[in-house]
Structures are given as structure tokens and as C-alpha cells.
Design an enzyme around this catalytic site. Structure first.
Site, PDB file in Angstrom:
ATOM      1  N   ARG A   1      66.971 110.746  41.072  1.00 14.76           N
ATOM      2  CA  ARG A   1      66.275 109.522  40.654  1.00 14.76           C
ATOM      3  C   ARG A   1      64.972 109.866  39.922  1.00 14.76           C
ATOM      4  O   ARG A   1      64.633 109.238  38.915  1.00 14.76           O
ATOM      5  CB  ARG A   1      65.991 108.633  41.879  1.00 14.76           C
ATOM      6  CG  ARG A   1      65.137 107.437  41.551  1.00 14.76           C
ATOM      7  CD  ARG A   1      64.987 106.503  42.741  1.00 14.76           C
ATOM      8  NE  ARG A   1      64.000 105.477  42.496  1.00 14.76           N
ATOM      9  CZ  ARG A   1      63.566 104.616  43.408  1.00 14.76           C
ATOM     10  NH1 ARG A   1      64.059 104.663  44.638  1.00 14.76           N
ATOM     11  NH2 ARG A   1      62.661 103.713  43.115  1.00 14.76           N
TER      12      ARG A   1
ATOM     13  N   ASN B   1      73.243 101.161  43.664  1.00  5.72           N
ATOM     14  CA  ASN B   1      72.781 100.884  42.306  1.00  5.72           C
ATOM     15  C   ASN B   1      73.373 101.825  41.268  1.00  5.72           C
ATOM     16  O   ASN B   1      73.762 102.925  41.624  1.00  5.72           O
ATOM     17  CB  ASN B   1      71.250 101.024  42.255  1.00  5.72           C
ATOM     18  CG  ASN B   1      70.573  99.720  42.605  1.00  5.72           C
ATOM     19  OD1 ASN B   1      71.027  98.668  42.211  1.00  5.72           O
ATOM     20  ND2 ASN B   1      69.469  99.799  43.350  1.00  5.72           N
TER      21      ASN B   1
ATOM     22  N   CYS C   1      72.546  92.369  45.748  1.00  4.21           N
ATOM     23  CA  CYS C   1      71.188  92.807  45.431  1.00  4.21           C
ATOM     24  C   CYS C   1      70.220  91.919  46.196  1.00  4.21           C
ATOM     25  O   CYS C   1      70.513  90.750  46.452  1.00  4.21           O
ATOM     26  CB  CYS C   1      70.953  92.680  43.936  1.00  4.21           C
ATOM     27  SG  CYS C   1      69.293  93.138  43.455  1.00  4.21           S
TER      28      CYS C   1
ATOM     29  N   HIS D   1      69.650  92.727  38.188  1.00  3.85           N
ATOM     30  CA  HIS D   1      68.329  93.141  37.692  1.00  3.85           C
ATOM     31  C   HIS D   1      68.037  92.561  36.301  1.00  3.85           C
ATOM     32  O   HIS D   1      67.248  93.111  35.529  1.00  3.85           O
ATOM     33  CB  HIS D   1      68.163  94.678  37.720  1.00  3.85           C
ATOM     34  CG  HIS D   1      68.026  95.200  39.134  1.00  3.85           C
ATOM     35  ND1 HIS D   1      67.872  96.528  39.445  1.00  3.85           N
ATOM     36  CD2 HIS D   1      68.025  94.538  40.334  1.00  3.85           C
ATOM     37  CE1 HIS D   1      67.768  96.671  40.756  1.00  3.85           C
ATOM     38  NE2 HIS D   1      67.870  95.468  41.313  1.00  3.85           N
TER      39      HIS D   1
ATOM     40  N   TYR E   1      62.464  92.527  37.337  1.00  9.18           N
ATOM     41  CA  TYR E   1      62.878  93.602  36.409  1.00  9.18           C
ATOM     42  C   TYR E   1      62.796  93.185  34.943  1.00  9.18           C
ATOM     43  O   TYR E   1      62.794  94.040  34.060  1.00  9.18           O
ATOM     44  CB  TYR E   1      64.309  94.060  36.729  1.00  9.18           C
ATOM     45  CG  TYR E   1      64.384  94.920  37.965  1.00  9.18           C
ATOM     46  CD1 TYR E   1      64.418  96.306  37.867  1.00  9.18           C
ATOM     47  CD2 TYR E   1      64.410  94.361  39.244  1.00  9.18           C
ATOM     48  CE1 TYR E   1      64.475  97.109  38.996  1.00  9.18           C
ATOM     49  CE2 TYR E   1      64.464  95.154  40.379  1.00  9.18           C
ATOM     50  CZ  TYR E   1      64.494  96.527  40.256  1.00  9.18           C
ATOM     51  OH  TYR E   1      64.544  97.318  41.364  1.00  9.18           O
TER      52      TYR E   1
END
Ligand code: G6P
Length: 432
Positions: free
Chosen positions: A92, A146, A167, A197, A250
């Protein structure tokens, strides 16, 4: 009732266990199996021991099992929950840092970072689905992994598994809107539609009264409408008033790209990227979890972006089990809900949920100002999924070039090369 949790060693597991305990009067769970990979042994053991203490404290007759054997976990499960991270927080951190080198937003789930996470994750979820088809074909897969929208779409397109993508953003937006309007969350009617998102709240009603403008005004005055993991850039009042919808947290990466990029670069230099910050939070969290006297979800978990995760997951399962027809915002195949989009793509939308699963509430044609962005991001997602499954570098290049954060095909090419090289251990499909 057997629930299998893939990525069971995640620091979010206590959140889930708490949800199961709190809903125990609505549906009865017999067995929870937490499964992880051998590399996550230490985390699984720590979080598993805490889960057992929490269940013991509750006095509920629920068996908690820990295993590295995924097939054993999946076999005869009623619900399979996925919350894993291929490559862990190191991968990540790369997803967040690499784009910054090219002056492009670096984020876990959207843009090139989300692309890299998707191509690492999709082959793994498809393997898991093979096992679900063989060993628990009637199970519901609740995918929290995700990028949840793309992962769910891959499952829908390439397998026969009954999947719902989940989510915590919509439930958090609803909670925050209720706080801002000073009403009970259950008294607020809010309609969501868009992509994961990239979801918009398009209608907000309290007691039959339209509260969109009140909410917009208060958000523009600075009331909190954000998640822990996103820089709190303030929304512009005129923009929100013109839009007549609430963007999700987001959306800042798209509508305030310049400001968010500057902030990300500064943060990466001074404090580390979000993954690097999360590593520090996780270290402390696992230390807290190791305390043999701890038997509740610790407060420190609130430092993470996953607030209300258990609320979203467990209330969704409750609706399927009890056929209560409650409304949940989840990721499901479009099938005409938004006529601007193909039927087989996955959207995030308010749905009535019963024992047959989520039934999307019709959205209708999206207005141009929302449709434009949604079309572009959905095209990026479709190309990313295709690239993840086939390992086709041409599709991968088109995916990145199509993404709104990427300024040119030249930058897309450099980014692709960098991301493929850095992630090569997780991308056998691209290195055949
Ligand atoms: C939000 C998102 C999740 C994401 C999380 C990251 O809650 O909805 O999809 O996983 O933030 O939080 P973190 O604490 O890991 O940065």
C-alpha cells in the site's frame, strides 16, 4: 450459522466481532472462522485471542476458530467476509508513493494506487471464489476488500458466487449528515448512487422535508463530512450549491486534485504516506490487543478509516438473514439501475435488502455533471479489471491513461512500468 473471515488477522476484526455481539438478539451465529496466510500468523493469533476473549465476555455460545486453511474456513460457510490486503501495508505504501514521483495523486483505492491494488487482488479473489463455488456454493460473499467496487465487479463478471461489495463510506456519510442536522440516523432518508469511493448522496430528507440545502450550507461552513484517512480540504459552497448533491470524502481527490496533491506530497515528506502512518497506528493497536485483560474493542481503533465497518457488515447480514427489507448502500451489478452505464458493471447504490439479497432502488439517468466523471472512472475500472484478469499490458496502459489523475499516456506508461516492476511478486499474470 457459520461466518468465515478471510484476512481474519486484520486489525479491523474486533470491530466485526463487536458487531456480531451487538446484533446477537437479531440473528444467532454458531461459528466464526478467522483465516489468514502463514505470513500473518502473529497478527492472526493476537487478534484471534482478543476475539475469543470478547466472545467469552459476551457469554454467547459462539465458537471462534483460527486457521491457515482457507478451504476448511470456507467449507459450509453461510457468509464469507473478505478483508484481506495482498502485499500488506508495504504494498500500500508503494501504491501511495510511486504516483507522487510523477506528480499524480497516490491513494490506496483510487487512481494508479487503486489500479495496482486491483491487479494484485483480483486474481486472489477469483481463486477464493473457485473455492466458494466448490465448498459452499450457496454462501454470500460480502466483500470489503479494496478497491471494493472493482473487486466486486470482477467476482460478478467472472464467477457464479453471490457477492455484495461493501464500504463504510455511505453509512458514515449518513451518520455525519444526521449529526450535522441534529437528527437521529434512523430519521434521515438519504439516497446514494455512483461508484465505490465515488458515491454521491443525491437526496436528503427528514420527516418529508428536503434538507439538501441546509446540509450543504453547514458543510460549507466547515462541519465535518470526512473520514480519518483523508485530508480535510474544505468544500466550496457555490460548487456544492450548483451540484445539489453531496460528494463523498474521496471526491476531494477529483474535485480538488491540485490541493490534495500538494498536501499528499508534504505529508509523504513530513509524516509519511497514510500507509506509513497506519503502520505506526497498527503497531500500537496490536500491542493493545495483546493485553490478556482486554476483552472489548479498544477505542484506539477509531484512529483508522474503517469507522462503522461492523455496523455496515453486520446490519447487512442481519437483513439477509431476517428478510427485514432495510435499506443499505452496497455494491451490486447495475442491471439498468443507472441507464447511462452498462448492465454488467458494479455500482454503489441504495438497495432494499431481503433474503434474496440487495434489490437496487432505481436511480434513473444521471445528470451530465455527475455522469461525466462516473463514465470516465467506470471506464478506468473496466479496463483495470480486464487487465488484472488477462495480464494484458495494453489494457493496463489504457486503464491508467483513462484515469482522471493521469495527465498523459506518457506518464501512464512510466507509472505502469514502475508499478509492474515494484509489484512483480504479486503479478504472475503480467510476467508469464
Ligand atoms: C475508509 C475507506 C476504506 C479504507 C479505509 C482506510 O474507511 O472507506 O475503504 O480501507 O478508509 O483507512 P486506513 O485507516 O487504513 O487509512
Amino acid at each position: 450459522m457459520k461466518i468465515a473471515v478471510i484476512g481474519g488477522g486484520s486489525s479491523y476484526t474486533p470491530e466485526l466481532i463487536e458487531g456480531i455481539i451487538l446484533r446477537a438478539d437479531q440473528f444467532k451465529v454458531d461459528e466464526i472462522v478467522l483465516v489468514d496466510i502463514e505470513a500473518g500468523k502473529e497478527k492472526l493469533e493476537i487478534v484471534g485471542a482478543l476475539a475469543k476473549r470478547m466472545i467469552q465476555k459476551s457469554g454467547l455460545p459462539i465458537k471462534v476458530e483460527l486457521t491457515f486453511n482457507r478451504i476448511k474456513a470456507i467449507t459450509n460457510a453461510d457468509f464469507v467476509l473478505t478483508q484481506f490486503r495482498v502485499g500488506g501495508l508495504d504494498a500500500r505504501a508503494n501504491d501511495e508513493r510511486i504516483p507522487l514521483k510523477y506528480d499524480v495523486i497516490g491513494q490506496e483505492t483510487v487512481g494508479p494506487g487503486g489500479f495496482a491494488k486491483a491487479i494484485r487482488t483480483i486474481p486472489v479473489i477469483l481463486d477464493i471464489c473457485d473455492e466458494i463455488e466448490q465448498y459452499s456454493k450457496d454462501a454470500w460473499l460480502i466483500n470489503f476488500t479494496n478497491p471494493a467496487g472493482m473487486v466486486t465487479e470482477a467476482v460478478h463478471k467472472y464467477t457464479n458466487v453471490k457477492v455484495i461489495g461493501l464500504c463504510n463510506v455511505p453509512v458514515n456519510m449518513k451518520q455525519m449528515a444526521a449529526n450535522i442536522l441534529e437528527v437521529d440516523r434512523d430519521d434521515l432518508n438519504i439516497s446514494f448512487s455512483g461508484l465505490n469511493h465515488l458515491v454521491y448522496a443525491t437526496k436528503v430528507f427528514v420527516g418529508g422535508k428536503d434538507k439538501m440545502n441546509t446540509l450543504i450550507e453547514r458543510i460549507a461552513e466547515g462541519r465535518n463530512m470526512n473520514m480519518r484517512n483523508i485530508h480535510d480540504a474544505p468544500w466550496d459552497k457555490e460548487f456544492l450549491q450548483a451540484l445539489q448533491a453531496l460528494p463523498c470524502p474521496y471526491h476531494r481527490y477529483y474535485y480538488m486534485m491540485d490541493e490534495m496533491l500538494i498536501e499528499e506530497k508534504e505529508a509523504a515528506e513530513l509524516r509519511g504516506t497514510r500507509a506509513e502512518q497506519v503502520k505506526v497506528i497498527e503497531k500500537a493497536l496490536f500491542k493493545t490487543y495483546s493485553n490478556p485483560n482486554l476483552d472489548v474493542k479498544p477505542k484506539e481503533l477509531e484512529e483508522r478509516g474503517g469507522a462503522l465497518y461492523s455496523e455496515a457488515a453486520i446490519s447487512l447480514i442481519t437483513s439477509i438473514v431476517t428478510n427485514d427489507h432495510a435499506i443499505h448502500t452496497v455494491n451490486v451489478p447495475n442491471n439498468g439501475t443507472i441507464p447511462n452505464l452498462p448492465d454488467d458493471v458494479v455500482i454503489e447504490v441504495s438497495c432494499v435488502v431481503n433474503s434474496e439479497g440487495p434489490q437496487p432502488i432505481q436511480v434513473g439517468t444521471l445528470p451530465s455533471e455527475i455522469n461525466g466523471l462516473i463514465q470516465q472512472v467506470k471506464a478506468f475500472e473496466q479496463l483495470t479489471i480486464e487487465a488484472a484478469v488477462t495480464g494484458d499490458k495494453g489494457k493496463a496502459l489504457l486503464a491508467l491513461t483513462t484515469n482522471p489523475f493521469v495527465p498523459s499516456s506518457k506518464v501512464a506508461k512510466l507509472l505502469l512500468q514502475d508499478l509492474l516492476e515494484t509489484n512483480q511478486d504479486y503479478l504472475p499474470q503480467f510476467h508469464k
